[in-house]
Design a protein around this motif. Structure first.
Motif, mmCIF file in Angstrom:
data_model
loop_
_atom_site.group_PDB
_atom_site.id
_atom_site.type_symbol
_atom_site.label_atom_id
_atom_site.label_comp_id
_atom_site.label_asym_id
_atom_site.label_seq_id
_atom_site.Cartn_x
_atom_site.Cartn_y
_atom_site.Cartn_z
ATOM 1 N N PRO A 1 25.633 7.040 -3.519
ATOM 2 C CA PRO A 1 24.071 7.553 -3.628
ATOM 3 C C PRO A 1 23.303 7.660 -2.147
ATOM 4 C CG PRO A 1 24.654 5.229 -4.030
ATOM 5 C CD PRO A 1 25.757 5.758 -4.000
ATOM 6 N N ILE A 2 22.551 8.390 -2.156
ATOM 7 C CA ILE A 2 21.614 8.617 -0.900
ATOM 8 C C ILE A 2 20.277 8.293 -1.287
ATOM 9 C CG2 ILE A 2 21.254 10.082 0.929
ATOM 10 C CD1 ILE A 2 23.475 11.693 0.196
ATOM 11 N N PRO A 3 19.584 7.135 -1.074
ATOM 12 C CA PRO A 3 18.465 6.779 -1.244
ATOM 13 C C PRO A 3 17.486 7.234 -0.332
ATOM 14 C CG PRO A 3 19.294 4.785 -0.498
ATOM 15 C CD PRO A 3 20.395 6.026 -0.546
ATOM 16 N N ASN A 4 16.302 7.475 -0.589
ATOM 17 C CA ASN A 4 15.119 7.913 0.637
ATOM 18 C C ASN A 4 14.780 6.350 1.338
ATOM 19 O OD1 ASN A 4 13.783 6.707 -1.621
ATOM 20 N ND2 ASN A 4 11.931 7.852 -1.317
ATOM 21 N N TYR A 5 14.963 5.439 0.627
ATOM 22 C CA TYR A 5 14.808 4.077 1.536
ATOM 23 C C TYR A 5 16.058 3.188 0.890
ATOM 24 C CZ TYR A 5 10.171 5.612 2.453
ATOM 25 O OH TYR A 5 9.076 6.333 2.928
ATOM 26 N N ASP A 6 16.616 2.448 1.861
ATOM 27 C CA ASP A 6 17.567 1.606 1.494
ATOM 28 C C ASP A 6 17.171 0.500 1.105
ATOM 29 O OD1 ASP A 6 20.854 1.292 2.029
ATOM 30 O OD2 ASP A 6 19.810 -0.894 2.860
ATOM 31 N N ARG A 7 17.630 -0.006 -0.174
ATOM 32 C CA ARG A 7 16.946 -1.242 -0.960
ATOM 33 C C ARG A 7 17.430 -2.569 0.155
ATOM 34 N NH1 ARG A 7 18.821 1.949 -5.196
ATOM 35 N NH2 ARG A 7 17.127 2.301 -6.801
ATOM 36 N N ARG A 8 18.662 -2.619 0.716
ATOM 37 C CA ARG A 8 18.884 -4.029 1.629
ATOM 38 C C ARG A 8 18.196 -4.035 2.671
ATOM 39 N NH1 ARG A 8 25.107 -5.462 2.146
ATOM 40 N NH2 ARG A 8 25.209 -3.560 3.399
ATOM 41 N N PHE B 1 8.235 -1.569 -4.935
ATOM 42 C CA PHE B 1 8.965 -0.683 -3.921
ATOM 43 C C PHE B 1 10.186 0.327 -4.627
ATOM 44 C CE2 PHE B 1 13.179 -0.770 -1.750
ATOM 45 C CZ PHE B 1 12.842 0.289 -0.754
ATOM 46 N N LYS B 2 10.861 -0.491 -5.363
ATOM 47 C CA LYS B 2 11.992 0.172 -6.320
ATOM 48 C C LYS B 2 11.405 1.515 -7.029
ATOM 49 C CE LYS B 2 15.222 -3.387 -6.819
ATOM 50 N NZ LYS B 2 15.970 -4.419 -7.584
ATOM 51 N N ALA B 3 10.146 1.410 -7.522
ATOM 52 C CA ALA B 3 9.616 2.598 -8.235
ATOM 53 C C ALA B 3 9.549 3.834 -7.453
ATOM 54 C CB ALA B 3 8.245 2.156 -9.035
ATOM 55 N N ARG B 4 9.514 3.434 -6.145
ATOM 56 C CA ARG B 4 9.379 4.637 -5.141
ATOM 57 C C ARG B 4 10.560 5.216 -4.421
ATOM 58 N NH1 ARG B 4 5.091 2.291 -6.614
ATOM 59 N NH2 ARG B 4 3.280 3.095 -6.895
ATOM 60 N N VAL B 5 11.785 4.365 -4.805
ATOM 61 C CA VAL B 5 13.241 4.874 -4.365
ATOM 62 C C VAL B 5 13.559 6.069 -5.008
ATOM 63 C CG1 VAL B 5 15.342 4.098 -3.881
ATOM 64 C CG2 VAL B 5 13.352 2.688 -3.382
ATOM 65 N N GLU B 6 13.605 7.211 -4.405
ATOM 66 C CA GLU B 6 14.379 8.252 -4.783
ATOM 67 C C GLU B 6 15.774 8.525 -4.577
ATOM 68 O OE1 GLU B 6 11.994 11.459 -3.863
ATOM 69 O OE2 GLU B 6 9.958 10.634 -4.930
ATOM 70 N N GLN C 1 0.772 -1.171 -0.075
ATOM 71 C CA GLN C 1 0.102 -0.045 0.048
ATOM 72 C C GLN C 1 0.867 1.299 -0.079
ATOM 73 O OE1 GLN C 1 -2.050 -0.994 3.511
ATOM 74 N NE2 GLN C 1 -4.001 -1.630 2.533
ATOM 75 N N VAL C 2 0.416 2.161 -0.969
ATOM 76 C CA VAL C 2 1.072 3.502 -0.652
ATOM 77 C C VAL C 2 0.095 4.682 -0.276
ATOM 78 C CG1 VAL C 2 2.168 5.342 -2.153
ATOM 79 C CG2 VAL C 2 2.835 3.108 -2.518
ATOM 80 N N LEU C 3 0.202 5.351 0.990
ATOM 81 C CA LEU C 3 -0.650 6.120 1.369
ATOM 82 C C LEU C 3 -0.062 7.607 1.273
ATOM 83 C CD1 LEU C 3 -1.490 4.161 4.750
ATOM 84 C CD2 LEU C 3 -2.697 4.040 2.496
ATOM 85 N N GLN C 4 -0.955 8.554 0.735
ATOM 86 C CA GLN C 4 -0.686 10.083 0.823
ATOM 87 C C GLN C 4 -1.743 10.757 1.874
ATOM 88 O OE1 GLN C 4 -0.855 12.493 -2.914
ATOM 89 N NE2 GLN C 4 1.594 12.315 -2.709
ATOM 90 N N GLY C 5 -1.520 11.257 2.858
ATOM 91 C CA GLY C 5 -2.368 11.478 3.903
ATOM 92 C C GLY C 5 -3.264 10.595 3.976
ATOM 93 N N THR C 6 -4.659 10.985 3.675
ATOM 94 C CA THR C 6 -5.759 9.818 3.966
ATOM 95 C C THR C 6 -5.974 8.787 2.571
ATOM 96 O OG1 THR C 6 -7.448 11.424 3.590
ATOM 97 C CG2 THR C 6 -6.628 10.864 5.997
ATOM 98 N N ASP C 7 -5.364 9.423 1.457
ATOM 99 C CA ASP C 7 -5.524 9.026 0.230
ATOM 100 C C ASP C 7 -4.753 7.656 0.055
ATOM 101 O OD1 ASP C 7 -7.484 10.930 -0.192
ATOM 102 O OD2 ASP C 7 -5.769 12.116 -1.196
ATOM 103 N N VAL C 8 -5.449 6.629 -0.547
ATOM 104 C CA VAL C 8 -4.677 5.268 -0.925
ATOM 105 C C VAL C 8 -4.335 5.401 -2.369
ATOM 106 C CG1 VAL C 8 -4.955 2.746 -0.985
ATOM 107 C CG2 VAL C 8 -6.050 4.064 0.913
ATOM 108 N N LYS C 9 -3.002 5.572 -2.579
ATOM 109 C CA LYS C 9 -2.565 5.573 -3.905
ATOM 110 C C LYS C 9 -2.413 4.270 -4.561
ATOM 111 C CE LYS C 9 -2.453 10.020 -3.897
ATOM 112 N NZ LYS C 9 -3.468 10.910 -5.091
ATOM 113 N N VAL C 10 -1.874 3.347 -3.884
ATOM 114 C CA VAL C 10 -1.757 1.771 -4.397
ATOM 115 C C VAL C 10 -2.060 0.874 -3.252
ATOM 116 C CG1 VAL C 10 -0.157 0.033 -5.261
ATOM 117 C CG2 VAL C 10 0.163 2.499 -5.805
ATOM 118 N N ASN C 11 -2.940 0.028 -3.751
ATOM 119 C CA ASN C 11 -3.600 -1.079 -2.802
ATOM 120 C C ASN C 11 -3.509 -2.398 -3.537
ATOM 121 O OD1 ASN C 11 -4.611 -1.699 -0.212
ATOM 122 N ND2 ASN C 11 -6.714 -1.551 -0.907
#
Length: 556
Positions: free
Chosen positions: A279-286, A262-267, A234-244
């Motif tokens: 590299p500095i990701p917002n979420y570490d893949r490992r 998940f990788k599609a949302r790593v910046e 699930q991907v949530l943005q505030g109270t909106d569900v973007k992916v479920n």
């Protein structure tokens, strides 16, 4: 009031819990009820049964029939199956005699001699109750204690030829991709199934194990035979569900599809450290991989509920049904011996190369957060029914990351213990060895040795001596980050400066107390005591009064 009585009274005032039961003895508690209460405690986490205390905590004492407690352990052992060995301690509280019955946690299922099985649980209002222990719950208890391996059990009624051959190809590709056990690649399909424990002989027929069905089964077979298995992304943005998205596909295929989402949302952004671009990701893949694989492999397949992966505004959360296995708690998560609720499935995943083969994947999760100067992963929302980890989506501390990268370049990878210590000091500025012990989850001697190594390598500075010794990040790190004034505030002042500050305070206010010195010079109480003693021995000041009433004035 002696110490033992005081401690018991404090526990009584806190009320009943999963590990504390009160039983009234005003009318002489029947043996049957006493044995049932002991069994319920033993089948949960063990704990204390206080005989002679009402449900509301009122202390009413023991009935005359229980005046002698000598035979109570034998009674309980004779009326439980297998026999429970308890320890009984007489205690006097507020003038009443009560009995503290210590019940150990049972390593197997225990019943009364009449065949009654009970366990304890918390009601919605937080109070405990004893409830029947039903047969379908046995496997949960036994697997959490490491007595059985649910993933190694055969799935009867499923022929091997019903399994999906494409999933074996997926396993072989994963071994190549993740660097798994290369010897598996040369095996034929039936040999691969046997080597990994995916199929076994049962009652003269070859059938898949639970692990085999999870790895090789079709979606239809999984729905039918392992109904609890499900994964949600699930991907949530505030109270909106973007992916479920919900999955009931074989485990490896599910992992790969969720990892793609998940990788599609790593910046990522990059910084220059020496000759390298880091590299500095917002979420570490490992860190994600280890946390997600842990949730898939260690979940309780006898308990309904999905493995949830949620990405929200505040970060990434991964949870799975089933609490920590027996022996693992929030307090020893980093140091407990690796154990799985599903050992065969865990072994399959490790041999494929999908998980850390040393069993210390938890270290990678911590490293994936701490090396970027982010908060440690948060497991505090875990309970008896769920393990949940939250990885905060906060900005990376670039100077901290550069420090970690340069250390790895010169001295090798920084140990996770050192990362935890540096991370805490980065946020809390000044700590003692004892302050850091709960975070590192190792002995005081080990933590002290790690701190001294960090002092030797120039990352930390120490202040004071003995148990009052404190540590701060070194001046070099503060200067590098452009925070010289902050270093002065945290590191404090040198001894001569401290003496002058104390004398100036006395000149202005007439006298000073030890607490004033500690606050003025950023010292611990023992350090403040030694500073005042040094001035007194020099004849500069004199002491007036004793203990907490002591003040110090100029020596005339």
């Amino acid at each position: 009031m002696n110490e033992n009585e005081h401690q018991i009274l404090e526990r009584i005032q806190q009320g009943e819990s999963l590990v504390l039961e009160f039983k009234s003895d005003l009318k002489c508690l029947p043996d049957r009820e006493l044995i049932a209460a002991v069994v319920a405690l033993a089948n949960t986490e063990g704990g204390d049964l206080l005989l002679g205390v009402e449900d509301d905590g009122a202390i009413t004492g023991l009935h005359v029939n229980h005046a002698s407690l000598a035979g109570l352990p034998a009674l309980i052992a004779n009326r439980t199956n297998p026999a429970i060995s308890v320890r009984v301690e007489p205690i006097t509280v507020q003038g009443h005699h009560i009995a503290r019955i210590f019940v150990p946690k049972a390593r197997q299922l225990v019943s009364t001699s009449e065949g009654l099985l009970l366990r304890r649980r918390l009601k919605l209002d937080g109070t405990p109750e004893a409830v029947p222990f039903y047969p379908h719950e046995f496997i949960q208890r036994q697997s959490s204690l490491g007595l059985v391996d649910p993933s190694a059990m055969p799935v009867e009624g499923v022929a091997v030829d019903l399994l999906d051959p494409l999933q074996r190809l997926r396993i072989r590709n994963a071994i190549k991709k993740y660097g798994g056990d290369q010897s598996l690649l040369a095996l034929a399909d039936n040999e691969l199934d046997g080597a990994l424990g995916l199929c076994k002989e049962h009652n003269g027929q070859r059938c898949p194990t639970v692990a085999g069905l999870l790895m090789l089964g079709t979606e239809e077979l999984l729905r039918q035979h392992i109904p609890a298995y499900e994964v949600a992304f699930q991907v949530l943005q505030g109270t909106d569900v973007k992916v479920n998205e919900f999955y009931r596909k074989p485990l490896l295929e599910t992992f790969e599809e969720v990892e793609l989402l998940f990788k599609a949302r790593v910046e990522e952004e990059e910084i220059q450290v020496g000759l390298f671009r880091v590299p500095i990701p917002n979420y570490d893949r490992r860190a994600f991989r280890e946390a997600f694989v842990n949730a898939l492999v260690h979940r309780d397949f006898s308990r309904l509920g999905a493995v949830h992966v949620k990405i929200g505004d505040d970060g990434l959360s991964i949870s799975n049904p089933g609490g920590f296995v027996d022996g693992v708690t929030l307090e020893n998560l980093l140091v407990a011996d690796p154990r799985s609720r599903n050992p065969l499935l865990a072994d399959v995943i490790k041999r494929i190369g999908l998980a850390e083969r040393t069993g210390r994947g938890i270290d990678r999760i911590y490293e994936g957060m701490l090396r970027y100067g982010r908060p440690a992963p948060d497991y505090s929302m875990s309970n008896a029914f769920t393990v949940s980890v939250h990885m905060a989506n906060t900005a990376a501390d670039l100077e901290f990351l550069k420090m970690v990268v340069e250390h790895a370049d010169k001295l090798g990878n920084m140990p996770i213990d050192s990362l935890i210590i540096l991370s805490r000091l980065r946020g809390e500025r000044r700590l003692t060895t004892l302050d850091l012990v709960p975070s590192v989850q190792k002995s005081e001697a080990f933590v002290r040795a790690t701190l001294e190594k960090l002092v030797e390598t120039g990352f930390l500075e120490s202040h004071g001596t003995g148990r009052g010794r404190t540590y701060t990040l070194s001046v070099a790190l503060y200067l590098r980050a452009g925070k010289k004034s902050e270093y002065i505030r945290q590191a404090g002042f040198n001894p001569i400066q401290q003496e002058q500050m104390v004398l100036s305070y006395i000149d202005k206010h007439g006298s000073i107390k030890r607490a004033d010195v500690a606050d003025l010079c950023h010292l611990t109480p023992p350090q403040a005591y030694h500073l005042l003693k040094r001035l007194k021995d020099q004849g500069t000041i004199k002491k007036n009064g004793e203990r907490r009433y002591a003040t110090y004035t100029r020596h005339q």
